[in-house]
Write an enzyme that holds these catalytic residues in place. Structure first.
Site, PDB file in Angstrom:
ATOM      1  N   GLY A 177       6.357   4.079 -16.483  1.00 45.74           N
ATOM      2  CA  GLY A 177       4.964   4.120 -16.910  1.00 45.74           C
ATOM      3  C   GLY A 177       3.974   3.831 -15.810  1.00 45.74           C
TER       4      GLY A 177
ATOM      5  N   GLY B 227      -1.211   2.377 -15.492  1.00 44.02           N
ATOM      6  CA  GLY B 227      -0.307   2.771 -14.422  1.00 44.02           C
ATOM      7  C   GLY B 227      -0.515   2.041 -13.113  1.00 44.02           C
TER       8      GLY B 227
ATOM      9  NE  ARG C   3      14.656   2.099 -14.523  1.00 44.36           N
ATOM     10  CZ  ARG C   3      13.943   1.088 -14.052  1.00 44.36           C
ATOM     11  NH1 ARG C   3      14.107  -0.114 -14.552  1.00 44.36           N
ATOM     12  NH2 ARG C   3      13.064   1.275 -13.086  1.00 44.36           N
TER      13      ARG C   3
ATOM     14  CG  ASP D 228      13.758  -1.289 -20.072  1.00 42.10           C
ATOM     15  OD1 ASP D 228      14.147  -2.034 -20.986  1.00 42.10           O
ATOM     16  OD2 ASP D 228      12.663  -1.435 -19.511  1.00 42.10           O
TER      17      ASP D 228
END
Length: 489
Positions: free
Chosen positions: A89, A123, A180, A249
């Site tokens: 993100g 971001g 991941r 993650d």
């Protein structure tokens, strides 16, 4: 622009593995720090990176020739709850290079602007979390722990809005890859077996080529990741490191420490220690890290089930057998590590009890984790009792000390040899949380980066005595304690 020898294997996978996206330009980039040693390892020219063209690339204001900027797709369990789509993100993978040792390495910008996975976020990153990740990842590398690395930190000349307005920054991260456990979960959730197979083949080629020729390569892959994670978590435990946000993650398939958000090192030993501001129930406390690692690996095994066998029941049995090896692998690595921390080079039946007794004594005595082991080694030659000073329960510690000295008599090492062994595995300098917060405060409030530079210099040699820098070894005073750390980058 001087070419960087990009060779972007992940970007050659099908488009559903990522979203192509360019970084968002920033107003007035200024270099905070370039890791020149790492740049040279990667085969990059540090002078070019520090120049205007290199700075423009590190800030996301230009795209280097050969780069293929992408935001990677992944899912993940966050504090036990599954999110089927997360993804990068606020990070953009510029591409991959093959370093001077022949290792493939990712170069990624964090805080480089929104991506299709931003979920209404901006971001961006603030300078504090960027400095924290730079400091801790480089400290971990110096401590010998597998980790992502810091190539550069850049101020953007812009502010980001969090609880307050903060200086913006971009972090350039280097990793063996950014794949991941959550990457496998992304495709498993979509029942995309073809993508699972492509991803597994990619990981085998990139990270575990030795398993490619096995009769069951996907089982061998799972076993290799289990072994790598068992080793990694043991290394964390041996230096008192708390990751803080062990979501699936945030767990690298490559066995590297990744995503330094609300991480910290323990001061006083307590297995219940938590620093993360969002870990309200202690899910990721220091002592919970081994079982959480196994929980995460179980989620990986679930994702891989279609590759393990066409028979679902058989696949589950295969996966469970592999997972059952984690605890033995972890305990073996942990006990061996604690033996070395105590200067032991042989095995004795009661060593586990000796280690356990010390840790329990440390907890009751509120003794500093790092200094306890370091001063045990110091006292071997100095004949002093500096370690004893760390304990509130000195009588209990004296009893344990007698047991340890009796155990040492079973071996023939000289005191000098044993101290050398102990000092080689017991750091004197760690990135203590109050020191990191002081660095961040100086940068945010005064635009003063001198404390950042000095702390980096200290942490570059964590096992060496550094005359004049003794203050960096000390735990925080009561008014310096940092009780909560936050996600940032």
């Amino acid at each position: 622009m001087t070419a960087i020898p990009f060779d972007n294997s992940y970007a050659r996978l099908p488009e559903r593995f990522y979203a192509a996206v360019d970084p968002t330009a920033v107003a007035a980039p200024r270099l905070i720090k370039l890791n020149e040693t790492l740049a040279s390892e990667l085969g990059l020219d540090p002078d070019w990176l520090k120049g205007p063209d290199g700075l423009a690339m590190l800030a996301g204001n230009s795209i280097a020739d050969g780069a293929s900027p992408i935001a990677t797709a992944y899912a993940g369990h966050q504090f036990g709850g599954f999110s089927p789509q997360l993804g990068d993100g606020r990070a953009i993978l510029l591409g991959e290079v093959v370093d001077r040792e022949g290792r493939r390495r990712d170069i990624q910008l964090k805080g480089s602007g929104p991506t299709p996975f931003s979920r209404r976020g901006d971001g961006r990153a603030a300078v504090g979390p960027v400095l924290r990740e730079y400091i801790v990842s480089e400290a971990m590398a110096a401590l010998g722990v597998p980790t992502t690395r810091a190539l550069a930190a850049v101020l953007t000349g812009e502010v980001v809005r969090r609880e307050t307005l903060l200086p913006g920054a971009i972090f350039t991260r280097v990793a063996s890859s950014h794949i991941r456990i959550g990457t496998f979960q992304f495709f498993a959730a979509r029942r995309d077996v073809e993508a699972l197979r492509l991803l597994a083949d990619h990981v085998i080629t990139r990270h575990y080529p030795g398993v490619a020729g096995s009769e069951a390569p996907y089982l061998a892959l799972l076993e290799a990741v289990i072994a790598a994670q068992a080793d990694l978590i043991a290394r964390w435990m041996l230096i008192g490191f708390i990751h803080g946000v062990m979501n699936t993650d945030n767990m690298s398939i490559a066995g590297e420490t990744i995503d330094y958000g609300p991480c910290a090192f323990m001061d006083s030993y307590d297995p219940a220690t938590v620093f993360s501001s969002i870990d309200e129930h202690g899910r990721y406390a220091y002592g919970n890290q081994p079982p959480i690692a196994l929980w995460n690996l179980t989620r990986l095994a679930e994702a891989l089930l279609p590759l393990l066998s066409d028979d679902q029941e058989r696949a589950v049995t295969i996966a469970q057998d592999a997972l059952n090896r984690f605890n033995d692998l972890f305990q073996s690595r942990l006990v061996a590590g604690f033996r070395h921390k105590l200067g032991l080079v042989s095995e004795a039946p009661d060593d586990v009890l000796l280690i356990k007794a010390l840790l329990e004594t440390m907890q009751r005595g509120q003794a500093d984790f790092t200094l306890t082991f370091r001063r045990l080694g110091d006292d071997l030659l100095e004949g002093g009792r500096r370690c004893r000073e760390l304990f509130a329960n000195t009588g209990e510690f004296d009893g344990w000390l007698s047991r340890w000295h009796e155990r040492l008599q079973q071996e023939t090492l000289s005191a000098e040899e044993r101290q050398r062994l102990m000092h080689g595995v017991n750091p004197l300098f760690i990135p203590r949380n109050h020191r990191i917060e002081a660095v961040i405060q100086a940068a945010v409030e005064r635009d003063d980066l001198a404390p950042f530079e000095e702390l980096l210099a200290v942490l570059a040699n964590p096992y060496d005595d550094q005359p004049g820098r003794e203050a960096y070894t000390l735990p925080p005073a009561a008014h310096e304690r940092v009780l909560a750390t936050f996600c940032g980058t």
